[in-house]
Design a protein around this motif. Structure first.
Motif, PDB file in Angstrom:
ATOM      1  N   SER A   1      16.550  20.167   0.957  1.00 15.86           N
ATOM      2  CA  SER A   1      16.803  21.260   0.874  1.00 15.86           C
ATOM      3  C   SER A   1      16.218  22.729   2.591  1.00 15.86           C
ATOM      4  CB  SER A   1      15.762  22.221  -0.192  1.00 15.86           C
ATOM      5  OG  SER A   1      14.532  22.557  -0.511  1.00 15.86           O
ATOM      6  N   ASN A   2      15.980  21.571   3.520  1.00 22.43           N
ATOM      7  CA  ASN A   2      15.411  22.443   4.635  1.00 22.43           C
ATOM      8  C   ASN A   2      17.126  23.378   5.619  1.00 22.43           C
ATOM      9  OD1 ASN A   2      14.453  22.848   7.607  1.00 22.43           O
ATOM     10  ND2 ASN A   2      12.839  22.816   6.476  1.00 22.43           N
ATOM     11  N   PRO A   3      17.500  24.091   5.794  1.00 24.57           N
ATOM     12  CA  PRO A   3      17.713  24.565   7.307  1.00 24.57           C
ATOM     13  C   PRO A   3      18.754  22.987   7.818  1.00 24.57           C
ATOM     14  CG  PRO A   3      16.843  25.845   6.906  1.00 24.57           C
ATOM     15  CD  PRO A   3      16.102  25.105   5.988  1.00 24.57           C
TER      16      PRO A   3
ATOM     17  N   THR B   1       8.444  24.903  10.313  1.00 28.05           N
ATOM     18  CA  THR B   1       7.266  26.045  10.997  1.00 28.05           C
ATOM     19  C   THR B   1       5.728  26.073  10.366  1.00 28.05           C
ATOM     20  OG1 THR B   1       8.220  27.593   8.808  1.00 28.05           O
ATOM     21  CG2 THR B   1       9.282  27.646  11.313  1.00 28.05           C
ATOM     22  N   ASP B   2       5.968  25.095   9.142  1.00 29.65           N
ATOM     23  CA  ASP B   2       4.446  25.064   8.179  1.00 29.65           C
ATOM     24  C   ASP B   2       4.015  23.949   9.167  1.00 29.65           C
ATOM     25  OD1 ASP B   2       4.230  26.951   7.706  1.00 29.65           O
ATOM     26  OD2 ASP B   2       5.265  26.817   5.330  1.00 29.65           O
ATOM     27  N   GLY B   3       4.444  23.368   9.971  1.00 35.81           N
ATOM     28  CA  GLY B   3       3.807  21.643  10.504  1.00 35.81           C
ATOM     29  C   GLY B   3       3.727  20.956   9.786  1.00 35.81           C
ATOM     30  N   LYS B   4       4.625  21.136   8.739  1.00 30.70           N
ATOM     31  CA  LYS B   4       4.295  19.369   7.825  1.00 30.70           C
ATOM     32  C   LYS B   4       5.549  18.700   8.090  1.00 30.70           C
ATOM     33  CE  LYS B   4       2.287  21.839   4.111  1.00 30.70           C
ATOM     34  NZ  LYS B   4       2.641  22.582   2.465  1.00 30.70           N
ATOM     35  N   ILE B   5       5.226  17.623   7.983  1.00 26.89           N
ATOM     36  CA  ILE B   5       7.081  16.524   8.385  1.00 26.89           C
ATOM     37  C   ILE B   5       7.862  16.611   7.282  1.00 26.89           C
ATOM     38  CG2 ILE B   5       7.128  14.439   8.853  1.00 26.89           C
ATOM     39  CD1 ILE B   5       4.617  14.168  10.010  1.00 26.89           C
ATOM     40  N   VAL B   6       9.516  16.623   7.664  1.00 23.34           N
ATOM     41  CA  VAL B   6      10.095  16.784   7.533  1.00 23.34           C
ATOM     42  C   VAL B   6      11.537  15.233   6.940  1.00 23.34           C
ATOM     43  CG1 VAL B   6      10.250  19.076   6.984  1.00 23.34           C
ATOM     44  CG2 VAL B   6      11.834  18.196   8.672  1.00 23.34           C
ATOM     45  N   TYR B   7      10.883  14.721   9.077  1.00 22.54           N
ATOM     46  CA  TYR B   7      11.943  13.824   9.598  1.00 22.54           C
ATOM     47  C   TYR B   7      11.173  13.060  10.656  1.00 22.54           C
ATOM     48  CZ  TYR B   7      15.164  10.983  11.063  1.00 22.54           C
ATOM     49  OH  TYR B   7      16.093   9.509  11.523  1.00 22.54           O
ATOM     50  N   ILE B   8      11.057  11.413  10.097  1.00 26.95           N
ATOM     51  CA  ILE B   8      10.495  11.019  11.320  1.00 26.95           C
ATOM     52  C   ILE B   8      11.612   9.299  11.150  1.00 26.95           C
ATOM     53  CG2 ILE B   8       8.986   8.620  12.202  1.00 26.95           C
ATOM     54  CD1 ILE B   8       6.870  10.431  10.411  1.00 26.95           C
ATOM     55  N   ASN B   9      12.180   9.010  12.374  1.00 25.76           N
ATOM     56  CA  ASN B   9      13.232   7.709  12.179  1.00 25.76           C
ATOM     57  C   ASN B   9      12.580   6.421  12.212  1.00 25.76           C
ATOM     58  OD1 ASN B   9      12.048   7.861  14.629  1.00 25.76           O
ATOM     59  ND2 ASN B   9      13.820   7.676  15.751  1.00 25.76           N
ATOM     60  N   ARG B  10      12.815   5.144  11.993  1.00 26.50           N
ATOM     61  CA  ARG B  10      12.399   4.318  11.937  1.00 26.50           C
ATOM     62  C   ARG B  10      12.081   3.812  13.353  1.00 26.50           C
ATOM     63  NH1 ARG B  10      17.284   2.488   8.678  1.00 26.50           N
ATOM     64  NH2 ARG B  10      18.152   1.859  10.793  1.00 26.50           N
TER      65      ARG B  10
ATOM     66  N   LYS C   1       4.441  27.880  16.582  1.00 26.56           N
ATOM     67  CA  LYS C   1       3.571  29.084  16.096  1.00 26.56           C
ATOM     68  C   LYS C   1       4.073  29.421  17.306  1.00 26.56           C
ATOM     69  CE  LYS C   1      -0.177  28.336  13.319  1.00 26.56           C
ATOM     70  NZ  LYS C   1      -1.600  28.095  13.427  1.00 26.56           N
ATOM     71  N   THR C   2       4.160  28.665  18.575  1.00 27.22           N
ATOM     72  CA  THR C   2       4.231  29.764  20.137  1.00 27.22           C
ATOM     73  C   THR C   2       5.452  30.151  20.694  1.00 27.22           C
ATOM     74  OG1 THR C   2       4.662  27.741  21.399  1.00 27.22           O
ATOM     75  CG2 THR C   2       2.556  29.180  20.659  1.00 27.22           C
TER      76      THR C   2
ATOM     77  N   GLU D   1      17.561  29.100  14.431  1.00 29.07           N
ATOM     78  CA  GLU D   1      19.050  29.717  14.164  1.00 29.07           C
ATOM     79  C   GLU D   1      17.985  30.912  12.957  1.00 29.07           C
ATOM     80  OE1 GLU D   1      20.028  29.140   8.935  1.00 29.07           O
ATOM     81  OE2 GLU D   1      21.164  27.644  10.287  1.00 29.07           O
ATOM     82  N   ASN D   2      19.905  31.907  14.651  1.00 32.22           N
ATOM     83  CA  ASN D   2      19.714  33.068  14.410  1.00 32.22           C
ATOM     84  C   ASN D   2      18.611  33.532  14.705  1.00 32.22           C
ATOM     85  OD1 ASN D   2      22.261  33.165  12.613  1.00 32.22           O
ATOM     86  ND2 ASN D   2      21.504  32.721  10.815  1.00 32.22           N
ATOM     87  N   GLY D   3      18.141  33.457  15.850  1.00 30.32           N
ATOM     88  CA  GLY D   3      16.712  33.584  16.840  1.00 30.32           C
ATOM     89  C   GLY D   3      15.289  33.771  16.344  1.00 30.32           C
ATOM     90  N   GLN D   4      15.736  32.688  15.207  1.00 29.78           N
ATOM     91  CA  GLN D   4      14.507  32.229  14.486  1.00 29.78           C
ATOM     92  C   GLN D   4      14.301  30.335  14.822  1.00 29.78           C
ATOM     93  OE1 GLN D   4      12.057  34.411  12.714  1.00 29.78           O
ATOM     94  NE2 GLN D   4      13.547  36.001  13.637  1.00 29.78           N
ATOM     95  N   ILE D   5      12.698  30.789  14.675  1.00 32.49           N
ATOM     96  CA  ILE D   5      11.970  29.093  14.326  1.00 32.49           C
ATOM     97  C   ILE D   5      12.243  28.794  12.809  1.00 32.49           C
ATOM     98  CG2 ILE D   5      10.543  27.074  15.232  1.00 32.49           C
ATOM     99  CD1 ILE D   5      10.004  29.170  16.952  1.00 32.49           C
TER     100      ILE D   5
END
Length: 461
Positions: free
Chosen positions: A7-9, A32-41, A73-74, A99-103
């Motif tokens: 569901s992540n954008p 943005t919370d530093g959690k992994i959502v994708y890693i390639n093989r 964060k930065t 996206e729309n100026g937001q990280i």
């Protein structure tokens, strides 16, 4: 966990997976919370991890020294940064996605085994990696001791004026010179200025000019190349000015800077360029300078101990902090602040100081200023049993002040002389931050005799 990330954008386009899944470039993406959502093989094989079980975990849990959360964060991209894992060095790009100026996420691209890059940039990567490691150490220290303007306690007009001047200084990049006696909180002000400035996300690097040996000060400030001197790090080391890039350089006790170092410092402040000891390459650093001293620099200039041109360079915005004896209305608010910092929670908030004890504290001169007050509060709290600070809980020497007589007379002349001697030694030691050599010099006695008197009088050695 894998399904929850869909569901992540960043998954809406859907095309990137086919593009990067089989590339010989490691790809990792965190939210943005530093959690992994994708890693390639490719990257999962290199890390020797299972992709499905890694999704949703903090990046630092999978890769202990990952900087993806920092970039999240930065919002500042890190391009061609060196990185180490499993004794292998490689280059990493860390880029925030917006996206729309937001990280909304951060993508990390890991470049493996580029023979051309590794062979041509090996020395540069080694320097950059050393610099990055030192910066991370400095940042860890700074984050543990950061103060803000909210940490400055007081209601006197002089402290309000000093805070106002420091707040204005935080809004620009001019040099700041903080003056005041030992223990008045000069470093606290320096932290607050940095924290309120546009450089707050970058390093705050502190150097105590009085504590650093003369023969090591230049290498500490400017860094050194490998093999520069006996005992040097074989890889070389970046200097404090190099580490302060984009941040704030705090020169504490600048009045004690050796005269031979002053023209070298002046050149760095004017050009923002320097060379490492034993090096030939010119290094540029964009830093903001904040200095502090408890000495009278104008007197030092008259006696030839401090350069006038350096003084004019560092004294862009002066901030003077009055001693506690000149702002007695700040003593009790500070005492309560220290009580709550020492005894946290409801217990600390419930401790009260009796009017008589308050009067004793307000009329004592506090030669050690806020640092001495903190020490007294911490020491007093060990004796407090009923939640109330009474005169008998306070140290005896507070009652030797000429403005507040001792609460009970000594029974003999010998007792009185010992009490007076103890008071003078303790007061002198507070003035020089516990330095026994300076204490002996100020008292006009040999250091060996000072040690004997301290032992006889029960003063902590």
């Amino acid at each position: 966990m894998a399904d929850s990330t869909r569901s992540n954008p960043i998954h809406r386009t859907g095309f990137f997976k086919n593009l990067v899944e089989n590339m010989e470039i490691g790809v990792i993406i965190c939210d943005t919370d530093g959690k992994i959502v994708y890693i390639n093989r490719t990257y999962s094989r290199f890390l020797d991890i299972d992709i499905e079980t890694s999704l949703g975990k903090p990046a630092t849990q999978v890769i202990s020294n990952s900087r993806l959360p920092v970039v999240a964060k930065t919002g500042i991209a890190e391009i061609n940064y060196p990185h180490h894992f499993k004794d292998t060095g490689f280059l990493v790009h860390r880029v925030p996605l917006r996206e729309n100026g937001q990280i909304i996420a951060v993508v990390g691209l890991v470049l493996f085994d580029s023979a051309t890059t590794v062979s041509k940039l090996a020395d540069k990567l080694e320097q950059l990696e050393s610099k990055l490691a030192d910066v991370q150490k400095e940042l860890a220290t700074v984050h543990a001791t950061t103060f803000t303007f909210e940490s400055i306690i007081g209601k006197s007009e002089s402290i309000k004026k000093a805070v106002g001047e420091a707040s204005s200084a935080a809004g620009n990049t001019m040099p700041v010179l903080i003056t005041g006696e030992s223990g008045t909180g000069k470093e606290l002000f320096a932290h607050a200025i940095h924290h309120a400035s546009s450089r707050r996300h970058f390093p705050f690097i502190r150097v105590n000019c009085a504590a650093m040996p003369k023969d090591l000060l230049e290498a500490e400030l400017f860094g050194y190349e490998k093999g520069s001197f006996t005992g040097a790090n074989p890889k070389g080391k970046p200097g404090k000015f190099e580490l302060a890039h984009l941040g704030t350089m705090f020169l504490d006790e600048i009045g004690d800077l050796p005269l031979e170092m002053q023209p070298k410092l002046l050149r760095v402040l004017e050009l923002k360029e320097f060379e490492r000891v034993g090096g030939v390459n010119v290094i540029s650093s964009d830093f903001r300078i904040v200095s502090a001293t408890n000495q009278n620099l104008e007197h030092l200039m008259k006696t030839g101990q401090f350069r006038r041109d350096l003084y004019y360079r560092i004294n862009g915005i002066p901030v003077d902090i009055e001693p506690l004896r000149n702002r007695r209305e700040d003593i009790i608010p500070l005492a309560y602040y220290f009580i709550e910092k020492t005894v946290k929670g409801p217990s600390g908030k419930g401790i009260r100081i009796t009017p008589t004890a308050e009067k004793a504290m307000e009329q004592y001169d506090w030669p050690g200023n806020g640092r001495e007050l903190l020490h007294v509060v911490q020491r007093t709290l060990f004796d407090v049993r009923s939640g109330t600070v009474k005169p008998e809980n306070l140290p005896d020497y507070l009652f030797h002040s000429t403005m507040f007589p001792k609460r009970s007379a000594a029974t003999t002349l010998n007792d009185y002389m010992k009490s007076a001697e103890r008071f003078l030694i303790e007061q002198t030691m507070r003035q020089v931050d516990g330095n026994k050599t300076k204490t002996a010099d100020l008292l006009g006695i040999h250091r060996t005799l000072l040690y004997r008197k301290m032992k006889l009088l029960g003063i902590d050695l």
